[in-house]
Each structure stands twice: as structure tokens, then as C-alpha cells.
Scaffold this motif. Structure first.
Motif, mmCIF file in Angstrom:
data_model
loop_
_atom_site.group_PDB
_atom_site.id
_atom_site.type_symbol
_atom_site.label_atom_id
_atom_site.label_comp_id
_atom_site.label_asym_id
_atom_site.label_seq_id
_atom_site.Cartn_x
_atom_site.Cartn_y
_atom_site.Cartn_z
ATOM 1 N N GLU A 1 80.043 -7.618 45.051
ATOM 2 C CA GLU A 1 81.096 -7.679 44.040
ATOM 3 C C GLU A 1 81.310 -6.305 43.406
ATOM 4 O OE1 GLU A 1 82.048 -10.051 39.861
ATOM 5 O OE2 GLU A 1 80.231 -10.523 40.985
ATOM 6 N N LEU A 2 80.223 -5.619 43.106
ATOM 7 C CA LEU A 2 80.305 -4.278 42.532
ATOM 8 C C LEU A 2 80.898 -3.295 43.531
ATOM 9 C CD1 LEU A 2 79.667 -2.513 40.064
ATOM 10 C CD2 LEU A 2 77.344 -2.260 40.937
ATOM 11 N N HIS A 3 80.494 -3.400 44.784
ATOM 12 C CA HIS A 3 81.012 -2.507 45.816
ATOM 13 C C HIS A 3 82.513 -2.721 46.019
ATOM 14 C CE1 HIS A 3 80.715 -0.771 50.136
ATOM 15 N NE2 HIS A 3 81.063 0.157 49.262
ATOM 16 N N ARG A 4 82.990 -3.959 45.926
ATOM 17 C CA ARG A 4 84.423 -4.232 46.066
ATOM 18 C C ARG A 4 85.231 -3.572 44.954
ATOM 19 N NH1 ARG A 4 82.818 -9.221 48.316
ATOM 20 N NH2 ARG A 4 82.607 -10.195 46.285
ATOM 21 N N LEU A 5 84.625 -3.361 43.805
ATOM 22 C CA LEU A 5 85.313 -2.702 42.694
ATOM 23 C C LEU A 5 85.507 -1.202 42.939
ATOM 24 C CD1 LEU A 5 83.467 -4.460 39.737
ATOM 25 C CD2 LEU A 5 85.836 -4.851 40.484
ATOM 26 N N ILE A 6 84.760 -0.668 43.909
ATOM 27 C CA ILE A 6 84.839 0.762 44.243
ATOM 28 C C ILE A 6 85.042 0.872 45.757
ATOM 29 C CG2 ILE A 6 83.705 3.008 43.955
ATOM 30 C CD1 ILE A 6 81.876 1.586 41.872
ATOM 31 N N PRO A 7 86.206 0.479 46.255
ATOM 32 C CA PRO A 7 86.411 0.402 47.707
ATOM 33 C C PRO A 7 86.364 1.749 48.426
ATOM 34 C CG PRO A 7 88.476 0.027 46.554
ATOM 35 C CD PRO A 7 87.396 0.102 45.513
ATOM 36 N N GLU A 8 86.608 2.839 47.720
ATOM 37 C CA GLU A 8 86.599 4.153 48.367
ATOM 38 C C GLU A 8 85.183 4.635 48.688
ATOM 39 O OE1 GLU A 8 86.816 4.780 43.908
ATOM 40 O OE2 GLU A 8 87.800 3.484 45.346
ATOM 41 N N ALA A 9 84.183 4.012 48.102
ATOM 42 C CA ALA A 9 82.791 4.401 48.344
ATOM 43 C C ALA A 9 82.286 3.762 49.636
ATOM 44 C CB ALA A 9 81.916 3.959 47.182
ATOM 45 N N THR A 10 81.698 4.582 50.493
ATOM 46 C CA THR A 10 81.072 4.014 51.687
ATOM 47 C C THR A 10 79.827 3.248 51.242
ATOM 48 O OG1 THR A 10 79.639 5.926 52.067
ATOM 49 C CG2 THR A 10 81.840 5.961 53.107
ATOM 50 N N THR A 11 79.391 2.314 52.057
ATOM 51 C CA THR A 11 78.212 1.525 51.711
ATOM 52 C C THR A 11 77.001 2.424 51.525
ATOM 53 O OG1 THR A 11 79.097 -0.375 52.884
ATOM 54 C CG2 THR A 11 76.742 -0.389 52.436
ATOM 55 N N LYS A 12 76.855 3.418 52.396
ATOM 56 C CA LYS A 12 75.719 4.329 52.306
ATOM 57 C C LYS A 12 75.725 5.106 50.984
ATOM 58 C CE LYS A 12 73.615 8.335 54.485
ATOM 59 N NZ LYS A 12 73.722 9.373 55.488
ATOM 60 N N MET A 13 76.871 5.683 50.630
ATOM 61 C CA MET A 13 76.970 6.477 49.405
ATOM 62 C C MET A 13 76.810 5.585 48.175
ATOM 63 S SD MET A 13 77.257 9.298 47.793
ATOM 64 C CE MET A 13 77.767 10.540 48.929
ATOM 65 N N PHE A 14 77.426 4.408 48.217
ATOM 66 C CA PHE A 14 77.329 3.469 47.103
ATOM 67 C C PHE A 14 75.878 3.059 46.861
ATOM 68 C CE2 PHE A 14 77.508 -0.896 45.452
ATOM 69 C CZ PHE A 14 78.210 -0.663 44.283
ATOM 70 N N THR A 15 75.173 2.724 47.943
ATOM 71 C CA THR A 15 73.765 2.333 47.845
ATOM 72 C C THR A 15 72.925 3.475 47.297
ATOM 73 O OG1 THR A 15 74.025 0.793 49.680
ATOM 74 C CG2 THR A 15 71.783 1.473 49.161
ATOM 75 N N GLN A 16 73.180 4.686 47.772
ATOM 76 C CA GLN A 16 72.436 5.855 47.311
ATOM 77 C C GLN A 16 72.635 6.080 45.811
ATOM 78 O OE1 GLN A 16 73.383 9.473 49.429
ATOM 79 N NE2 GLN A 16 72.540 10.742 47.814
ATOM 80 N N GLN A 17 73.877 5.964 45.347
ATOM 81 C CA GLN A 17 74.165 6.169 43.935
ATOM 82 C C GLN A 17 73.490 5.094 43.075
ATOM 83 O OE1 GLN A 17 76.952 8.859 42.758
ATOM 84 N NE2 GLN A 17 75.441 9.427 44.291
ATOM 85 N N LEU A 18 73.525 3.844 43.531
ATOM 86 C CA LEU A 18 72.863 2.762 42.813
ATOM 87 C C LEU A 18 71.359 2.989 42.735
ATOM 88 C CD1 LEU A 18 74.457 -0.656 43.821
ATOM 89 C CD2 LEU A 18 74.071 0.202 41.528
ATOM 90 N N ARG A 19 70.765 3.409 43.835
ATOM 91 C CA ARG A 19 69.318 3.659 43.855
ATOM 92 C C ARG A 19 68.932 4.785 42.907
ATOM 93 N NH1 ARG A 19 68.298 3.037 50.333
ATOM 94 N NH2 ARG A 19 68.269 0.750 50.348
ATOM 95 N N GLU A 20 69.743 5.833 42.850
ATOM 96 C CA GLU A 20 69.461 6.937 41.935
ATOM 97 C C GLU A 20 69.567 6.479 40.484
ATOM 98 O OE1 GLU A 20 71.850 10.373 42.864
ATOM 99 O OE2 GLU A 20 71.026 10.511 44.896
#
Length: 110
Positions: A41-60
């Protein structure tokens, strides 16, 4: 994950090291608006983010103590994200950035 260094001479440098990622501010803003939020749901709110980059940002954000990840022991796996108390402490900064950005866009007629 960047750790704030004791070599920073300006507190703004520390702040930027914590929230200055490509999507970190947007993730924090969405978690402020609606939490807890599941990963997809959070990733859908930021569709321009690739899954890899999105996951990395969340982990940081999680490693820096701004975001909390809660995993539920169910099948299929369910994971929710929300702001920590430390993460909520950055909200005045985000609100000021939002107001400034809105004023900038308004001044430009956008």
C-alpha cells in the motif's frame, strides 16, 4: 544506512543524513498521513520508486529509528510500517517543508 557522524559541524547535515534519501521524506509524509501502512500500500503511493530503492529507503529509515516495522506471524506474511516517536519528532520539519513547497508552487502559478 548512513550513521550521523560526529564530524558534522552543522545540525542540518545530521538532519539531511537521516531524511535526505530519494524517497525518505515522501515515505515519512505518507506514514504521517496514514499509519500503520502495509508495504504494498505504501509502495503504491510512490509509484516512481523501484521496489529495490523503496525497500532500501525503508530499511534505512528503520535502521535510523524513524520508522517501525511490525511483522505478523501469519500466512501470507503481513508487515506494517509506522512512525516511531523519534520519527514523529521530525513532523514539524516535514510540515514546514510542505508549506514552503506549496507556497513556491503557488508563486509559480502551478
Amino acid at each position: 544506512m548512513k550513521k550521523p557522524s560526529s564530524s558534522y559541524r552543522c545540525p542540518c547535515g545530521v538532519t539531511l543524513s537521516l531524511i535526505g534519501g530519494k524517497y525518505k521524506i515522501v515515505i515519512l509524509w505518507h506514514l504521517y498521513q496514514k499509519a500503520p501502512v502495509r508495504f504494498n500500500e505504501l509502495h503504491r503511493l510512490i509509484p516512481e520508486a523501484t521496489t529495490k530503492m523503496f525497500t532500501q529507503q525503508l530499511r534505512e529509515l528503520e535502521a535510523d529509528g524513524l520508522v517501525e516495522r511490525k511483522a505478523y506471524p501469519v500466512i501470507p506474511p503481513r508487515v506494517e510500517y509506522s512512525l516511531t516517536a523519534f520519527g514523529r519528532s521530525v513532523l514539524p520539519v516535514l510540515e514546514a517543508m510542505n508549506e514552503w513547497g506549496a507556497a513556491y508552487l503557488s508563486a509559480r502559478g502551478e
